[in-house]
Scaffold this motif. Sequence first.
Motif, PDB file in Angstrom:
ATOM      1  N   VAL A 124       0.946  -1.140  -0.049  1.00  0.00           N
ATOM      2  CA  VAL A 124      -0.032   0.098   0.083  1.00  0.00           C
ATOM      3  C   VAL A 124       0.912   1.231   0.107  1.00  0.00           C
ATOM      4  O   VAL A 124       1.755   1.385   0.798  1.00  0.00           O
TER       5      VAL A 124
ATOM      6  N   CYS B  35       5.075  10.240  -1.784  1.00  0.00           N
ATOM      7  CA  CYS B  35       4.478   9.024  -1.693  1.00  0.00           C
ATOM      8  C   CYS B  35       5.495   7.986  -1.975  1.00  0.00           C
ATOM      9  O   CYS B  35       6.391   8.120  -2.774  1.00  0.00           O
TER      10      CYS B  35
ATOM     11  N   GLN C 177      -3.848   5.479  -2.918  1.00  0.00           N
ATOM     12  CA  GLN C 177      -3.754   6.071  -1.560  1.00  0.00           C
ATOM     13  C   GLN C 177      -4.188   7.564  -2.031  1.00  0.00           C
ATOM     14  O   GLN C 177      -3.449   8.051  -2.749  1.00  0.00           O
TER      15      GLN C 177
END
Length: 264
Positions: free
Chosen positions: A135, A157, A216
């Motif tokens: 994730v 990220c 996400q």
Amino acid sequence: MMLQNMIGGLVLLHLCFCHLESVFGDEVKSVSVMEGDTVTLYTDVTHIHTHDVIEWMFGVQSPDEIIAEIYREADITSFINERLKNHLQIDDQTGSLIITNITTEHTGLYQLEINRKPSVRFRHFSVTVYARLPVPVISRNSSQCSSSSSSYCSVLCSVLNVSHDVSLSWYKGKSLLSSISVSDLNIRLSLPLEVEYQDTNTYRCVVNNPITNLTQHLDITHVCHTSAVGVHCCGFTEAVIRLVVSALVGVATVGVLIYDVRSR
């Protein structure tokens, strides 16, 4: 006699043609799956005949090792490869190979050989197993200076231990903003993005491989809340200038206080 020879020649020619077609006309079927899934490599036969002999072979570069065999006449089904046999099953009716709880070690080329005398049939499969995707994690990019305006926040990220053919991307709504890919194994992917604190657009970070993806969403308020009042990061030169100015202001302040005391 001549007629019998002609018939025999035609039969032999037909058998040779069938054999050549099965060997050279076969296409390699590509199969892509996720680690942990179950995959079936089909023989495309409805049932196994009494005298059929079926062999499944496996290899990374080419099928060079027998991993499973079926001798229908002797009612024998055997799994030979010690590393793979706990993952292998065979359909008793069709001879199709079933691989359970598949891992990346099962990536490679598989060959099916059906010996149905007087002919031999072949099928080939190229199996690619992709590791499960992690994730994506979105955090404040503390190592990156934001723009000169205090209304901007730099975020990052990241995903860890990604495998081959994995991409990491930033999207604004449906529009792709930036992307990075990897072809190596077990490395970290990171992708920065600069956004405004008051931005109401929907930003999302997506990690994907050729068969699946994970998303996400960016919560600007949560990730950048430490900078709500505006945190500005500066370079070395600007830091030195600020230090010198602060020192001069301090000296001037002390000088004013001394002068005021002496004046009194």
